[in-house]
Design an enzyme around this catalytic site. Structure first.
Site, short mmCIF file in Angstrom:
data_model
loop_
_atom_site.label_atom_id
_atom_site.label_comp_id
_atom_site.label_asym_id
_atom_site.label_seq_id
_atom_site.Cartn_x
_atom_site.Cartn_y
_atom_site.Cartn_z
N ASP A 208 0.81 -1.21 0.00
CA ASP A 208 0.00 0.00 0.00
C ASP A 208 0.85 1.26 0.00
O ASP A 208 2.07 1.22 0.13
CB ASP A 208 -0.94 0.00 1.21
CG ASP A 208 -0.29 -0.57 2.47
OD1 ASP A 208 0.91 -0.33 2.67
OD2 ASP A 208 -0.99 -1.23 3.24
N ASP B 287 -7.53 -4.23 14.49
CA ASP B 287 -8.87 -4.67 14.12
C ASP B 287 -8.84 -5.77 13.06
O ASP B 287 -9.85 -6.09 12.44
CB ASP B 287 -9.72 -3.49 13.61
CG ASP B 287 -9.08 -2.76 12.44
OD1 ASP B 287 -8.03 -3.23 11.95
OD2 ASP B 287 -9.62 -1.72 12.01
N HIS C 212 -7.29 -5.85 10.19
CA HIS C 212 -7.28 -5.50 8.76
C HIS C 212 -5.97 -5.92 8.12
O HIS C 212 -4.90 -5.85 8.72
CB HIS C 212 -7.57 -4.01 8.55
CG HIS C 212 -6.49 -3.07 8.97
ND1 HIS C 212 -6.60 -2.26 10.08
CD2 HIS C 212 -5.28 -2.78 8.41
CE1 HIS C 212 -5.50 -1.52 10.19
NE2 HIS C 212 -4.68 -1.82 9.19
N GLU D 169 -9.76 -2.33 5.44
CA GLU D 169 -10.39 -2.13 6.74
C GLU D 169 -11.55 -3.10 6.93
O GLU D 169 -12.00 -3.76 5.98
CB GLU D 169 -10.89 -0.69 6.86
CG GLU D 169 -9.81 0.38 6.67
CD GLU D 169 -8.96 0.61 7.91
OE1 GLU D 169 -8.85 -0.30 8.74
OE2 GLU D 169 -8.41 1.72 8.03
#
Length: 264
Positions: free
Chosen positions: A72, A141, A143, A148
């Site tokens: 990314d 979380d 991801h 996400e």
């Protein structure tokens, strides 16, 4: 899914670096085609990059025939910005190994047409046939890359909006000011990662214990995008002891028992 538990972060990084180096060497014995390696940024892989650079310097592994694709990049940060992932990768890894510059692929968050940039990136990955190994990390979380919670598990490289939790977590790199963290990023998709021959996820620290438990013991769900690796035929999670705090005792014992019969 194979889960490898190591005593601490350093041992986790050592094991992972050895695994990657061995995979590169083994392919080089069989073919002159490049080894295609997916790479993450963030704090988790730093120890792996340090050890791989040391191995490269010692002549134990070469990156001359390795092609990399990063996961990314932030939208709106030029390469020269000290928090761009282009800057991160070169300062923490590529400048310390023998990889040819033209073999490095990182998404361009400054592209005029972001969707076209993502399509170009996905096409270039496809031009190599398959990624041999994708190294990754996850957020608290669960991801994977910047996919996400509730991102499609069939997603491909695209523009991603970042949640408040992610911006808060990443604000430590921006003077602890979430408002300075870009709101968007370009990211490979979940399916881009799971299409790889092998996936190696790094999960360390007690703050990621819930994410590890959900990814290993929970169901496959968009809420925890890393859980998609449960369906992968050659997925490995390398973790440290502190990250295992939310695993059930039976799972923890089972994982340790199974590793007795595994080789590197």
């Amino acid at each position: 899914m194979r889960v490898v538990i190591q005593q601490d972060y350093d041992k986790m990084c050592e094991w992972s670096a050895n695994y990657i180096a061995n995979a590169i060497r083994e392919k080089a014995k069989k073919t002159d085609k490049p080894f295609v390696l997916g790479l993450p940024t963030g704090s988790s892989p730093l120890g792996v990059y340090k050890r791989l650079a040391e191995m490269n310097k010692a002549g134990k592994v070469s990156f001359k025939n390795v092609v990399t694709f990063n996961m990314d990049e932030y939208v709106g940060l030029p390469r020269e910005h000290d928090q761009s992932y282009w800057y991160f990768m070169w300062s923490n890894f590529f400048d310390h190994i023998d990889i040819p510059k033209e073999n490095v692929n990182i998404l361009n968050g400054m592209a005029d047409d972001l969707e076209a940039e993502c399509a170009r990136y996905e096409a270039k990955i496809a031009s190599y046939g398959v990624i041999d190994l994708f190294l990754g990390g996850i957020g608290v979380d669960g991801h994977l890359a910047f996919n996400e919670p509730f991102t499609s598990l069939g997603s491909r490289t695209g523009v991603r909006g970042l949640t408040s939790d992610t911006k808060i977590a990443n604000s430590r790199f921006f003077g602890y000011d979430p408002e300075k963290v870009p709101s968007y990023a370009l990211s490979v998709g979940v399916a881009t990662v799971t299409d790889s021959k092998e996936v190696l996820l790094l999960i360390n620290g007690h703050h990621k214990a819930r994410a590890l438990a959900a990814s290993v013991e929970g169901g496959v769900t968009q809420k925890w995008t890393a859980s998609a690796l449960q369906l992968h035929p050659a997925a490995i999670i390398a973790c440290d002891e502190p990250a295992c705090g939310e695993l059930t005792v039976d799972t923890y014992k089972f994982v340790l028992d199974m590793e007795k019969n595994e080789r590197l």
